[in-house]
Design an enzyme around this catalytic site. Sequence first.
Site, PDB file in Angstrom:
ATOM      1  N   LEU A 104       0.850  -1.178   0.000  1.00 23.28           N
ATOM      2  CA  LEU A 104       0.000   0.000   0.000  1.00 23.28           C
ATOM      3  C   LEU A 104       0.894   1.238   0.000  1.00 23.28           C
ATOM      4  O   LEU A 104       1.523   1.560   1.003  1.00 23.28           O
ATOM      5  CB  LEU A 104      -0.903   0.003   1.239  1.00 23.28           C
ATOM      6  CG  LEU A 104      -1.791   1.231   1.433  1.00 23.28           C
ATOM      7  CD1 LEU A 104      -2.762   1.401   0.281  1.00 23.28           C
ATOM      8  CD2 LEU A 104      -2.534   1.146   2.757  1.00 23.28           C
ATOM      9  N   LEU A 108       7.238  -1.890   3.805  1.00 24.21           N
ATOM     10  CA  LEU A 108       6.341  -2.976   3.404  1.00 24.21           C
ATOM     11  C   LEU A 108       5.026  -2.749   4.132  1.00 24.21           C
ATOM     12  O   LEU A 108       4.884  -3.082   5.304  1.00 24.21           O
ATOM     13  CB  LEU A 108       6.973  -4.315   3.771  1.00 24.21           C
ATOM     14  CG  LEU A 108       6.281  -5.583   3.289  1.00 24.21           C
ATOM     15  CD1 LEU A 108       6.229  -5.631   1.768  1.00 24.21           C
ATOM     16  CD2 LEU A 108       6.992  -6.810   3.828  1.00 24.21           C
ATOM     17  N   GLU A 109       4.062  -2.169   3.415  1.00 19.58           N
ATOM     18  CA  GLU A 109       2.878  -1.632   4.081  1.00 19.58           C
ATOM     19  C   GLU A 109       1.605  -2.393   3.729  1.00 19.58           C
ATOM     20  O   GLU A 109       1.257  -2.535   2.553  1.00 19.58           O
ATOM     21  CB  GLU A 109       2.713  -0.149   3.730  1.00 19.58           C
ATOM     22  CG  GLU A 109       1.585   0.523   4.473  1.00 19.58           C
ATOM     23  CD  GLU A 109       1.604   2.044   4.345  1.00 19.58           C
ATOM     24  OE1 GLU A 109       0.666   2.678   4.834  1.00 19.58           O
ATOM     25  OE2 GLU A 109       2.559   2.593   3.754  1.00 19.58           O
ATOM     26  N   VAL A 110       0.915  -2.853   4.773  1.00 18.49           N
ATOM     27  CA  VAL A 110      -0.385  -3.521   4.689  1.00 18.49           C
ATOM     28  C   VAL A 110      -0.363  -4.632   3.635  1.00 18.49           C
ATOM     29  O   VAL A 110      -1.070  -4.602   2.626  1.00 18.49           O
ATOM     30  CB  VAL A 110      -1.526  -2.520   4.427  1.00 18.49           C
ATOM     31  CG1 VAL A 110      -2.873  -3.184   4.704  1.00 18.49           C
ATOM     32  CG2 VAL A 110      -1.393  -1.281   5.305  1.00 18.49           C
TER      33      VAL A 110
END
Length: 274
Positions: A128, A168-170
């Site tokens: 995300l 490193l998102e969602v």
Amino acid sequence: MGLYHNRPHVQDIRRMKARGEKISMLFVTTPDEAAAAAAAGIHMLSIEGRFFDATMREAAGDCFVQVGLPYGGWGSFNGRPLATAEDYLRAAFHYAGIGGDAYYCAASYDIQKTLADNHIPVVGHIGLIPSYISWTGWRAVGKAADEALALWRHTQKLEEIGVFAAELEVVPDRIAAFLAQNSSLVMLGMGAGPHADAQYLFTEDVCGYGLNHKPRHGKVYRNLGPELARLQEARIEAFRAFKADVDGGTYPAPEHVVPVKDEEYEAFLKAAQG
């Protein structure tokens, strides 16, 4: 900025990943937040370029600082949006002079590669990505096999061009684990489960004073919201009282002014008027 310091270098962060050590990371916006993180022993800080200056660097102490380079219309550097590789280079070199340790960049591969080719530690973004939100919406990315594969291809490309780490998102936890275990990138997980190399949260979530939507991965460790609201109301009351004194002519009072002896004042008037 001194050339020698005690905070970690890129290789130290990479070694922590290799050893499987837990890495803590916070997004901060004020010197007080940065100083608190340093005192607590937080490993890494994320600080947007618009907040990063010599005062912030000093407050951050021995924390490794990732400086966020504003992307397109999301911010500016020297009064203009970053658009070209040269723009990003100028910004990165500026923040390096203050003491940044790595630089978040969500621009195109060619711009990220230009930074990496100039020996600038680059932090990319996977999953995300707020600046790409029109493509994905505000949701987890990688729950479908084809989308997860796209994340893996993106990871491989970032590694290929020399990027050092990535937010490193969602991302689903098992996908995040695969990416972290099969890439040299240091994966800075925000809502990516326990297997990311670092656990990254916003200070406003940790301290409970965020005004935005609380994300699933957010955790409040101390709820400072009510206390900050009380302090703000007290601040407003103090300002109102000050304004009332000014409006009513009761401030400044005699105890707030510097007196001058009569003879000195008379001598001044004689000289000024003569």
